[in-house]
Design a protein around this motif. Sequence first.
Motif, PDB file in Angstrom:
ATOM      1  N   TYR A 159      54.271  38.303  42.687  1.00  0.00           N
ATOM      2  CA  TYR A 159      52.974  38.980  42.651  1.00  0.00           C
ATOM      3  C   TYR A 159      52.810  40.005  43.765  1.00  0.00           C
ATOM      4  CZ  TYR A 159      51.190  36.226  38.828  1.00  0.00           C
ATOM      5  OH  TYR A 159      50.996  35.690  37.573  1.00  0.00           O
ATOM      6  N   THR A 160      52.082  41.064  43.423  1.00  0.00           N
ATOM      7  CA  THR A 160      51.794  42.110  44.406  1.00  0.00           C
ATOM      8  C   THR A 160      50.767  41.599  45.423  1.00  0.00           C
ATOM      9  OG1 THR A 160      50.136  43.029  42.907  1.00  0.00           O
ATOM     10  CG2 THR A 160      52.341  43.990  42.842  1.00  0.00           C
ATOM     11  N   THR A 168      50.636  41.449  38.839  1.00  0.00           N
ATOM     12  CA  THR A 168      49.474  41.667  39.697  1.00  0.00           C
ATOM     13  C   THR A 168      48.437  40.623  39.317  1.00  0.00           C
ATOM     14  OG1 THR A 168      49.881  44.038  39.885  1.00  0.00           O
ATOM     15  CG2 THR A 168      47.650  43.288  40.333  1.00  0.00           C
TER      16      THR A 168
END
Length: 358
Positions: A233-234, A300
């Motif tokens: 994940y960002t 995201t």
Amino acid sequence: MIMLKTTTKLLLTSALVAGLSTAAVAKDKVYKWKLATTWGSTLSPFYDTPTNMAKMVEEMSQGQLKIRVDASNKHKAALGILDMVKGGQYDMGHSASYYWKGKDINTLPFTTMPFGMTTPEQYAWFYHGGGMDLMKKAYKKHKVLSFPGGNTGNQMGGWFRKEIKTVDDLKGLKMRIPGFAGEIMAKLGLTVTNIASGELYTSLERGTIDALEWVGPGMDIKMGFNKIAPYYYTGWHEPATELQFLVNERKFNKLPKHLQTILVTAMKLSAYDMYIQNYHMSSEAWSKIEKDYPNIKIKTFPKEVMDAMKKANAELLVEKTKGQPLLKEVLDSQAAYQKKAREWTKMSDYLYLKDNLK
């Protein structure tokens, strides 16, 4: 290390201009110091930072100040650096300030804060916005000095075994995530822990944890986390993670002034070198990620999850600052500087990227 030879020469020139006589240095007392790191000896660029700092110090002082760097696998206390420097077992340390939040909540913000400043904004705050004075104030009671020790830039949001689609998907997970972000995740229903770097892969492999955040692709991928937890994940939680040098105040004050100047200057330069080295490592790793690691799924966090994180962050900031005037002073200073600096960040970086990204 990037620019090490050139910058060492520049720093030596600065020391000479400040009044350092090479002839006098050769005759003076030799100081032998020890530095303990939170990191293992193979953890680049974290471990590179103190070792290169020590090399610069020895060269600039012409051997008058020598610093031995001990990795965590030698002293066996990866998360005990503050206590060892404070107690005098080590003269210096290299770690991260948010690791001490359980001992002193006022140390927390000097690493980074969720949804906080970017690296350039934070460095500007440290050196021109009052951050260094506030950090000195926070560490005064510990009788140690703290200096910026290298920045990772914006970190990725972590590795998860399963995809996170809703807030409910987070509940019940066991995650390694330190700092204020850990408090946020705990508020959202996760079981949060902090684990030293050398134990991360094993903890994930054995199921001791279900997810973890570490740094970014340059450091993460070679750790092999994707073999177990492919959802990557960002970031949101550590936009400008600053490591730290800790120095025993009494030992620092016993150094001659020119050696103090050399030490402080070498710490500042090695911190910058770590930032650009880590940026390079992540750029290289990211350029190969799709081809070399096709199992990694870049994600995201959904808006629902991000909104919940932001809400928890705001509530916790109010809760944690009650009865903590110094913590509130630091956080207010950071928020005010971020608000001011962000306008220029938007005008310079954001609009440039917005108009030029393909």
